[in-house]
Design an enzyme around this catalytic site. Structure first.
Site, PDB file in Angstrom:
ATOM      1  N   HIS A  53       2.818 -10.294  15.889  1.00 43.00           N
ATOM      2  CA  HIS A  53       1.274  -9.696  15.976  1.00 43.00           C
ATOM      3  C   HIS A  53       1.801  -8.007  15.771  1.00 43.00           C
ATOM      4  CE1 HIS A  53       3.337  -9.042  20.167  1.00 43.00           C
ATOM      5  NE2 HIS A  53       2.923 -10.298  20.234  1.00 43.00           N
TER       6      HIS A  53
HETATM    7  P1  TYD Z   1       2.320 -13.132  23.618  1.00 40.48           P
HETATM    8  O1  TYD Z   1       2.046 -11.934  23.083  1.00 40.48           O
HETATM    9  O2  TYD Z   1       2.261 -14.480  22.635  1.00 40.48           O
HETATM   10  O3  TYD Z   1       4.309 -13.175  23.625  1.00 40.48           O
HETATM   11  P2  TYD Z   1       5.186 -12.778  22.491  1.00 40.48           P
HETATM   12  O4  TYD Z   1       4.817 -11.347  22.230  1.00 40.48           O
HETATM   13  O5  TYD Z   1       6.256 -12.792  23.175  1.00 40.48           O
HETATM   14  O6  TYD Z   1       5.000 -13.629  21.361  1.00 40.48           O
HETATM   15  O7  TYD Z   1       2.084 -13.628  25.038  1.00 40.48           O
HETATM   16  C1  TYD Z   1       2.326 -14.835  25.729  1.00 40.48           C
HETATM   17  C2  TYD Z   1       1.071 -15.031  26.495  1.00 40.48           C
HETATM   18  O8  TYD Z   1       1.251 -14.162  27.745  1.00 40.48           O
HETATM   19  C3  TYD Z   1      -0.221 -14.963  26.106  1.00 40.48           C
HETATM   20  O9  TYD Z   1      -1.087 -15.837  26.557  1.00 40.48           O
HETATM   21  C4  TYD Z   1      -0.632 -13.295  26.506  1.00 40.48           C
HETATM   22  C5  TYD Z   1       0.091 -13.250  27.822  1.00 40.48           C
HETATM   23  N1  TYD Z   1       0.360 -11.985  28.214  1.00 40.48           N
HETATM   24  C6  TYD Z   1      -0.497 -11.254  29.119  1.00 40.48           C
HETATM   25  O10 TYD Z   1      -1.270 -11.805  29.757  1.00 40.48           O
HETATM   26  N2  TYD Z   1       0.072  -9.956  29.697  1.00 40.48           N
HETATM   27  C7  TYD Z   1       1.063  -9.231  28.803  1.00 40.48           C
HETATM   28  O11 TYD Z   1       1.391  -8.195  29.205  1.00 40.48           O
HETATM   29  C8  TYD Z   1       1.658  -9.795  27.762  1.00 40.48           C
HETATM   30  C9  TYD Z   1       2.722  -9.168  26.895  1.00 40.48           C
HETATM   31  C10 TYD Z   1       1.329 -11.226  27.469  1.00 40.48           C
END
Ligand code: TYD
Length: 138
Positions: A53
């Site tokens: 992302h």
């Molecule tokens: P995600 O962004 O997919 O993780 P990564 O960047 O490691 O691939 O986040 C995983 C889940 O956690 C998603 O449902 C969003 C949630 N999340 C939060 O609620 N708060 C946060 O600060 C972060 C980073 C993720």
């Protein structure tokens, strides 16, 4: 403008002594933003790719406080690079609007993420084509 040249490895102060190691990361001093949020990622298998992302607003610093991982960054305009996070006193600075993928996690990897914002799902771009379109439109 998004700028992949602003991605950089940071080296933090170490105050180790015979009792062990201590590493210091101060917002606005050791990293270029105030820290609003921290989260950490562990227990990811070696074949997992996380991230995938870009963020319209958030800047991040990623630090493997234990173990190792790699971070691939892309600017959506044809430039990309891979960085290794393999020492607890170093981190990578990621500016806004850079596509990022974290991968190659060691089994003991604990990836600490410092963010300049509170979480807001709306500022995440999770589709690569949409990211490229937004970069071209900036
Ligand atoms: P995600 O962004 O997919 O993780 P990564 O960047 O490691 O691939 O986040 C995983 C889940 O956690 C998603 O449902 C969003 C949630 N999340 C939060 O609620 N708060 C946060 O600060 C972060 C980073 C993720």
């Amino acid at each position: 403008m998004n700028d992949i040249n602003a991605v950089k490895m940071l080296e933090f102060q170490q105050k180790g002594d015979e009792r062990g190691h201590l590493v210091i990361v101060e917002g606005m001093n050791d990293i270029p933003f105030e820290i609003k949020r921290i989260f950490y990622i562990y227990g990811s298998d070696g074949d997992v790719i996380r991230g995938r992302h870009a963020n319209r607003e958030s800047e991040f610093v990623l630090i493997n406080v234990s173990g190792t991982s790699k971070v691939k960054v892309c600017d959506g305009k044809g430039k990309e690079a891979v960085y290794s996070l393999d020492r607890p006193h170093t981190g990578i600075y990621l500016p806004r609007m850079i596509w990022k993928e974290m991968f190659d996690f060691s089994s003991d990897s604990v990836l600490l993420c410092l963010a300049s914002t509170y979480y807001n799902a709306k500022e995440y771009i999770r589709d690569y084509d949409e990211f490229v379109q937004e970069v071209l439109g900036e």
